[in-house]
Design a protein around this motif. Structure first.
Motif, PDB file in Angstrom:
ATOM      1  N   GLU A 236       0.817  -1.225   0.000  1.00  0.00           N
ATOM      2  CA  GLU A 236       0.000   0.000   0.000  1.00  0.00           C
ATOM      3  C   GLU A 236       0.844   1.265   0.000  1.00  0.00           C
ATOM      4  OE1 GLU A 236      -2.996  -0.289   3.060  1.00  0.00           O
ATOM      5  OE2 GLU A 236      -3.570  -2.279   2.319  1.00  0.00           O
ATOM      6  N   GLU A 237       1.930   1.225   0.743  1.00  0.00           N
ATOM      7  CA  GLU A 237       2.817   2.393   0.845  1.00  0.00           C
ATOM      8  C   GLU A 237       3.437   2.708  -0.525  1.00  0.00           C
ATOM      9  OE1 GLU A 237       4.400   3.879   3.893  1.00  0.00           O
ATOM     10  OE2 GLU A 237       5.451   5.202   2.476  1.00  0.00           O
ATOM     11  N   ARG A 240       0.730   4.086  -2.873  1.00  0.00           N
ATOM     12  CA  ARG A 240       0.335   5.463  -2.572  1.00  0.00           C
ATOM     13  C   ARG A 240       1.428   6.429  -3.006  1.00  0.00           C
ATOM     14  NH1 ARG A 240      -1.667   4.304   2.177  1.00  0.00           N
ATOM     15  NH2 ARG A 240       0.415   4.368   3.091  1.00  0.00           N
ATOM     16  N   THR A 241       2.681   6.101  -2.676  1.00  0.00           N
ATOM     17  CA  THR A 241       3.797   7.007  -2.970  1.00  0.00           C
ATOM     18  C   THR A 241       3.908   7.279  -4.471  1.00  0.00           C
ATOM     19  OG1 THR A 241       4.921   5.962  -1.117  1.00  0.00           O
ATOM     20  CG2 THR A 241       6.271   7.351  -2.527  1.00  0.00           C
ATOM     21  N   ARG A 243       1.420   7.051  -6.795  1.00  0.00           N
ATOM     22  CA  ARG A 243       0.141   7.382  -7.424  1.00  0.00           C
ATOM     23  C   ARG A 243      -0.462   6.207  -8.192  1.00  0.00           C
ATOM     24  NH1 ARG A 243      -1.130  12.590  -7.918  1.00  0.00           N
ATOM     25  NH2 ARG A 243      -2.108  12.291  -9.946  1.00  0.00           N
ATOM     26  N   GLU A 245      -3.251   3.385  -8.174  1.00  0.00           N
ATOM     27  CA  GLU A 245      -4.495   3.101  -7.445  1.00  0.00           C
ATOM     28  C   GLU A 245      -5.212   1.923  -8.057  1.00  0.00           C
ATOM     29  OE1 GLU A 245      -7.196   6.354  -6.810  1.00  0.00           O
ATOM     30  OE2 GLU A 245      -5.586   7.569  -5.917  1.00  0.00           O
TER      31      GLU A 245
END
Ligand SMILES: Nc1ncnc2c1ncn2[C@@H]1O[C@H](COP(=O)(O)OP(=O)(O)OP(=O)(O)O)[C@@H](O)[C@H]1O
Ligand SMILES: [Mg+2]
Length: 259
Positions: A236-237, A240-241, A243, A245
């Protein structure tokens, strides 16, 4: 004596990119030292946000752009001016927009173009064209003008133009974009059925998971992650970092992944 020295050497990887850096003529630097090795027969997804440098990297693989620094080699052959004809035979790029690669009056002529330029003639050429069109389910469209076809049909013909060259590596820039769900699945079936190395640029993460056991993430002009697609999509990290999704409700853990 080293006992390994008597065995046949391993074949060169389909793609070996080393320390590749590139700045566009306006000074904008897009790649900052990319290292990427893709072995024979691997299917690898190239993920990353808009502007990461994915297309810039792809354009180096057959010498459309020339490395500012670093090297690219395809099955051991360096991408350099003196090998460009052979490199373009080995690297089949399917661009995001099929209209960038279909320009002849008929589908048949488009698919024949590359092999004919490489010297194939007559029955051999016809057989090559039919084989490539059959692979993508477009044999019945051989005599149609490409501009009369739907987008998804043109994408398949674009894939056929590249397959007709029997490339060492097939590079696809966002192959699933603008395809309806059935065409998207059919293209996945085609890609899975091919015995060829694949590097696939995509924002379609479920597609990457379905088709590519391995993914790399390019972000800010460098490779920031390289691992199994499932492992990367579950991070997840990392996601997210950079972009990345997943579609709403999509759980990468729940998918049976290819080996
Ligand atoms: N012709 C150009 N001249 C100058 N800069 C460019 C040119 N083409 C691309 N760039 C810049 O290089 C960077 C990388 O662009 P690139 O097209 O490789 O990204 P990408 O990862 O393919 O993005 P996308 O997911 O939007 O297709 C971006 O910052 C972009 O603005
Ligand atoms: Mg791009």
């Amino acid at each position: 004596m080293d006992p390994l020295s008597t065995t046949t050497p391993a074949p060169a990887p389909s793609l070996a990119v080393s320390r590749l850096a590139y700045a566009y003529p306006d000074g904008h630097q897009a790649l900052f030292g990319v290292d990427l090795t893709v072995g024979r027969g691997e299917r690898v997804a190239l993920l990353g946000p808009n502007g990461a440098g994915k297309t810039t990297l792809v354009l180096h693989l057959n010498g459309i752009l020339t490395a500012g620094a670093g090297t690219v080699a395809v099955a051991g052959l360096p991408v350099a001016k003196e090998h460009l004809a052979e490199i373009r035979r080995r690297v089949g790029i399917v661009f995001q927009d099929p209209d960038d690669q279909l320009f002849m009056p008929t589908v048949r002529e488009d698919v024949a173009f590359g092999p004919a330029a490489a010297g194939l003639r007559g029955a051999e050429l016809d057989a090559r064209v039919t084989e490539a069109l059959t692979r993508v389910g477009m044999a019945d469209f051989a005599d149609r003008p490409p501009h009369h076809l739907s987008f998804g049909q043109r994408r398949r013909v674009a894939v056929a133009t590249v397959l007709a060259m029997r490339p060492e590596i097939l590079v696809l820039d966002e192959p699933s974009s603008n395809l309806d769900p059935a065409s998207r699945r059919e293209l996945a079936d085609i890609l899975r059925s091919l015995d060829v190395t694949v590097l696939m640029v995509t924002h379609d993460l479920p597609y990457a998971l379905e088709l590519c056991p391995r993914s790399v993430v390019l972000s800010g002009g460098v490779i920031v992650a390289d691992g199994t697609t499932q492992e990367l999509l579950c991070d997840e990290e990392l996601m997210r970092t950079h972009r990345l999704e997943l579609p709403f409700g999509f759980d990468p853990r729940s998918v049976d992944v290819p080996l």
